[in-house]
Scaffold this active site. Structure first.
Site, mmCIF file in Angstrom:
data_model
loop_
_atom_site.group_PDB
_atom_site.id
_atom_site.type_symbol
_atom_site.label_atom_id
_atom_site.label_comp_id
_atom_site.label_asym_id
_atom_site.label_seq_id
_atom_site.Cartn_x
_atom_site.Cartn_y
_atom_site.Cartn_z
ATOM 1 N N LYS A 39 0.710 7.223 -21.154
ATOM 2 C CA LYS A 39 1.761 7.557 -20.190
ATOM 3 C C LYS A 39 2.759 6.407 -20.133
ATOM 4 O O LYS A 39 2.509 5.370 -19.532
ATOM 5 C CB LYS A 39 1.227 7.840 -18.796
ATOM 6 C CG LYS A 39 2.284 8.630 -18.018
ATOM 7 C CD LYS A 39 2.355 8.412 -16.540
ATOM 8 C CE LYS A 39 2.868 7.106 -16.050
ATOM 9 N NZ LYS A 39 4.327 6.906 -16.153
ATOM 10 N N CYS A 70 5.929 -10.342 -17.652
ATOM 11 C CA CYS A 70 4.728 -10.568 -16.840
ATOM 12 C C CYS A 70 4.389 -12.058 -16.776
ATOM 13 O O CYS A 70 3.881 -12.530 -15.774
ATOM 14 C CB CYS A 70 3.560 -9.769 -17.378
ATOM 15 S SG CYS A 70 3.276 -9.984 -19.123
ATOM 16 N N GLU A 113 5.653 -11.846 -7.151
ATOM 17 C CA GLU A 113 6.301 -11.594 -8.444
ATOM 18 C C GLU A 113 7.638 -10.885 -8.188
ATOM 19 O O GLU A 113 7.687 -9.841 -7.547
ATOM 20 C CB GLU A 113 5.394 -10.722 -9.308
ATOM 21 C CG GLU A 113 5.927 -10.562 -10.711
ATOM 22 C CD GLU A 113 4.955 -9.818 -11.627
ATOM 23 O OE1 GLU A 113 4.507 -8.724 -11.257
ATOM 24 O OE2 GLU A 113 4.668 -10.337 -12.723
ATOM 25 N N GLU A 173 -3.667 -5.603 -16.988
ATOM 26 C CA GLU A 173 -2.795 -6.773 -17.214
ATOM 27 C C GLU A 173 -1.693 -6.679 -16.166
ATOM 28 O O GLU A 173 -0.897 -5.759 -16.196
ATOM 29 C CB GLU A 173 -2.239 -6.721 -18.638
ATOM 30 C CG GLU A 173 -1.818 -8.080 -19.136
ATOM 31 C CD GLU A 173 -0.387 -8.416 -18.822
ATOM 32 O OE1 GLU A 173 -0.101 -8.795 -17.654
ATOM 33 O OE2 GLU A 173 0.449 -8.285 -19.729
#
Ligand code: NAI
Ligand code: MG
Length: 493
Positions: A182, A291, A389, A257
Site C-alpha cells: 500500500k 526519517c 519530528e 521504521e
C-alpha cells in the site's frame, strides 16, 4: 513560476492478481504535483473489500500456483530482470517521482538508481540463504529450513516512494513471500507505473499486488486482515503504535521504521567546511522529509556562534525552485497537509527559540507548498522543536559543553534512528559512537545509506532491520527438522 506543459491527468486502478481492478466503491482520490498544486492523477481508493481481494490473490499465489515451486535462483533472476527494466526507464520514473513528491529531479534520479540497486542486491542474495545443521546427540539429525513468512503487507510513506517500495518488495520476493503493497496516498504513481513490470519480468500473477488508498481505511484493513502474515511499515511513530495494537489481534509479525529526531554532533576541531556542509545536508536534503534527518544540530560551545553564522551564510545560497529544474536544491513539501504541519512548527519554534534564517514561506512562489530552509538556534533540548519530528527543512541548533553533555543531550529523546558525529579526534569519535542509542552513526558524514548495510531504529524509532542480509532475515521463518536415526522404540510406556 508557471508550467507551460498541459498536465495530462491519468487514472490508475488497484493492481491485483496481474490485473488492473477498479475499487468496489468506484471511488477515486486525486494525486497532486506539490509545486503547482495541480491534480496530475486520479487513483482508485481501496476499501476493506478491495484489500480482501488483494490479500486473497497474494494468499493463493503463496499457497498454490507456480510461485512456491520457483527456486531461489529463479527468484533472483526475476529480480534482476525487473532491475534492468527499471534502469532502462530510469529517466521516466525519476520524472514521475519528481513531479509527484516535489523533490529535485537530481535527487529523484539518485533515488531511482538506488531502487534498481536494491533489486539487484536482493537478486544476488536470494540463493545465498543457508540453513544450519544443529549439534544434537549422535542418534539424531537436526537441521533448519528457512521458509518465507508468507503474505507480506507493506505500508510505505511518501518521502522516497519507489525506494521505500523496493526496500520492502525486493527482500520479500527474494525470500519467496508474496506481497500486498500500500503506497502512501500522496505518492502512489511510480509504484503503479512499475506494477505490470513484475509479471513482465516473469513473476506469477498475485505475487505482487498494489492497493491504493487512505491509511485509516486501506492500510488499516491490511493490518487487520487474518490472511496477512507480516506487516512491514515505514511512517510516523503514531501510526506505528496503532499498527502494533491492531496486529496483536492476529499476532502478525511486524517490523517498523518510524523516523526520529536525530542528533548531528559537531566538536571543536572538526573540518570546518565539511562540517558546515554536513550540518546543512543532514537536515535539508529532500526538503528535510527524511526519517534520519539531522534535525537536532548539537554544536560545542567553543565554536557555536561562528558555526551558526557559517551555516546561516551557506543556507542563504540553497536554491529553491521548480523540482524539474536541474539547479534546484530544494523543492516544495509533498502536500498541503505537510506544509500546514511544518508551518505550525515554524510558529512554535519562533516562540521557543531564535531564528537565524527562514521561518516562513519563500516570497518568490505564488503556488506550491514551499517552505524556507529554517534554522532555529539557542534551542533547549526540551523544546517541542527539539523533541518532535517535524519532517521539513527545519533545524534546531543546540549548544553543548564537552563530550559528556553532547552524549546526554543526543540520547535525551524518545527516538533512536540515527546520529552523526564530526571530529578529527578518533578516540572521541568512537567513544561517542558507542554511547549513542541509535541504529546508525555516521562519523564525519550524514545520510549516505547503502543497501549492503543495515537500517533501522532503537527505542521509538521502531524494530527490525531493513537492507542487507538483515532485511532479508525479516521475511523468513525458521523451521527445525528433527530426524530420528535410532530404530529402537522410545520405550517410555
Ligand atoms: P503516516 O504515518 O500517517 O503515513 C505513512 C503510511 O501509513 C501511509 O501509507 C499511510 O496511508 C499509512 N497509514 C496511515 N494511517 C494508517 C493506519 N491507521 N493503518 C495503516 N496504515 C496507515 O504519515 P503522514 O501522516 O503522511 O505524515 C505524518 C508524519 O509522519 C510526518 O510529519 C513525519 O513526521 C512522519 N513520517 C515519517 C516517515 C519516515 O520515514 N519514518 C515517513 C512519512 C512520515
Ligand atoms: Mg498520517
Amino acid at each position: 513560476m508557471s508550467s507551460s506543459v498541459k498536465t495530462v491527468v491519468r487514472a490508475y486502478q488497484n493492481y491485483v492478481n496481474g490485473q488492473w481492478v477498479k475499487s468496489s466503491s468506484g471511488e477515486m482520490f486525486p494525486v497532486y504535483d506539490p509545486s503547482t498544486e495541480e491534480v496530475i492523477a486520479q487513483v482508485a481508493s481501496a476499501n476493506a473489500a478491495d484489500v480482501d481481494q488483494a490479500v486473497k490473490a497474494a494468499r493463493s499465489a503463496f499457497d498454490s500456483g507456480p510461485w512456491p515451486q520457483t527456486s531461489a535462483a529463479e527468484r533472483g533472476r526475476l529480480l534482476y530482470k525487473l532491475a534492468e527494466k527499471i534502469r532502462q526507464n530510469a529517466a521516466h520514473l525519476a520524472e514521475i517521482e519528481c513531479r509527484n513528491t516535489g523533490k529535485p529531479i537530481v535527487e529523484a534520479e539518485y533515488d531511482i538508481a538506488d531502487v534498481a540497486t536494491c533489486y539487484e542486491y536482493y537478486a544476488g542474495l536470494a540463493n545465498k540463504v543457508l540453513g544450519h545443521v544443529n549439534p544434537v546427540p549422535a542418534n539424531a539429525l537436526s537441521f533448519t529450513l528457512r521458509e518465507p513468512v508468507g503474505v507480506a503487507g507493506q505500508i510505505i510513506p511518501w518521502n522516497y516512494p519507489l525506494l521505500m517500495a523496493a526496500w520492502k518488495l525486493a527482500p520479500a520476493l527474494a525470500a519467496g513471500c508474496t506481497c500486498v503493497l500500500k503506497p502512501a496516498e500522496q505518492t502512489p504513481l511510480t509504484a503503479l507505473e512499475i506494477a505490470p513490470w513484475f509479471e513482465e519480468a516473469g513473476f506469477p500473477p498475485g505475487v505482487v499486488n498494489i492497493v491504493n488508498g487512505m491509511g485509516e481505511i486501506a492500510g488499516a484493513a491490511l493490518v487487520a486482515h487474518p490472511g496477512v502474515d507480516k506487516i512491514a511499515f515505514t511512517g510516523s511513530a503514531a501510526v506505528g503504535k496503532v499498527i502494533v495494537k491492531s496486529a496483536a489481534d492476529t499476532l502478525k509479525r511486524v517490523t517498523l521504521e518510524l523516523g526520529g529526531k536525530s542528533p548531528n554532533i559537531f566538536f571543536e576541531g572538526a573540518d570546518w567546511e565539511a562540517a558546515v556542509d554536513g550540518a546543512l545536508f543532514g537536515v535539508f536534503i529532500n526538503q528535510g522529509e527524511v526519517c534520519s534527518a539531522g534535525s537536532r544540530i548539537l554544536v560545542e560551545k567553543k565554536i557555536y556562534s561562528k558555526f551558526v553564522e557559517s551555516m546561516t551564510e551557506k543556507a542563504k545560497r540553497i536554491k529553491l525552485g521548480a523540482p524539474m529544474e536541474r539547479e534546484t536544491k530544494m523543492g516544495p513539501l509533498v502536500s498541503k497537509e505537510q506544509y500546514d504541519r511544518v508551518s505550525s512548527y515554524l510558529e512554535i519554534g519562533k516562540k521557543e527559540a531564535k531564528v537565524a534564517i527562514g521561518g516562513g514561506r519563500p516570497k518568490q512562489f505564488g503556488k506550491g507548498y514551499y517552505v524556507e530552509p529554517t534554522i532555529f538556534y539557542d534551542v533547549e533540548n526540551s523544546a517541542r522543536i527539539a523533541r518532535e519530528e517535524i519532517f521539513g527543512p527545519v533545524a534546531s541548533v543546540i549548544p553543548f559543553d564537552g563530550e559528556g553533555e553532547a552524549i546526554r543531550i543526543a540520547n535525551d529523546t524518545p527516538y533512536g534512528l540515527a546520529a552523526a558525529v564530526w571530529t578529527r579526534d578518533i578516540f572521541k569519535a568512537f567513544r561517542v559512537v558507542k554511547a549513542l542509542r541509535v541504529g546508525i552513526v555516521w562519523v564525519n558524514h550524514m545520510q549516505p545509506t547503502y543497501v549492503e548495510a543495515p537500517w533501522g531504529g532503537y527505542k521509538q524509532s521502531g524494530f527490525g532491520r531493513e537492507l542487507g542480509p538483515w532485511g532479508l532475515e525479516e521475511y523468513f521463518e525458521t523451521k527445525q527438522v528433527f530426524v530420528n536415526l535410532d530404530e529402537t522404540p522410545i520405550g517410555w510406556y
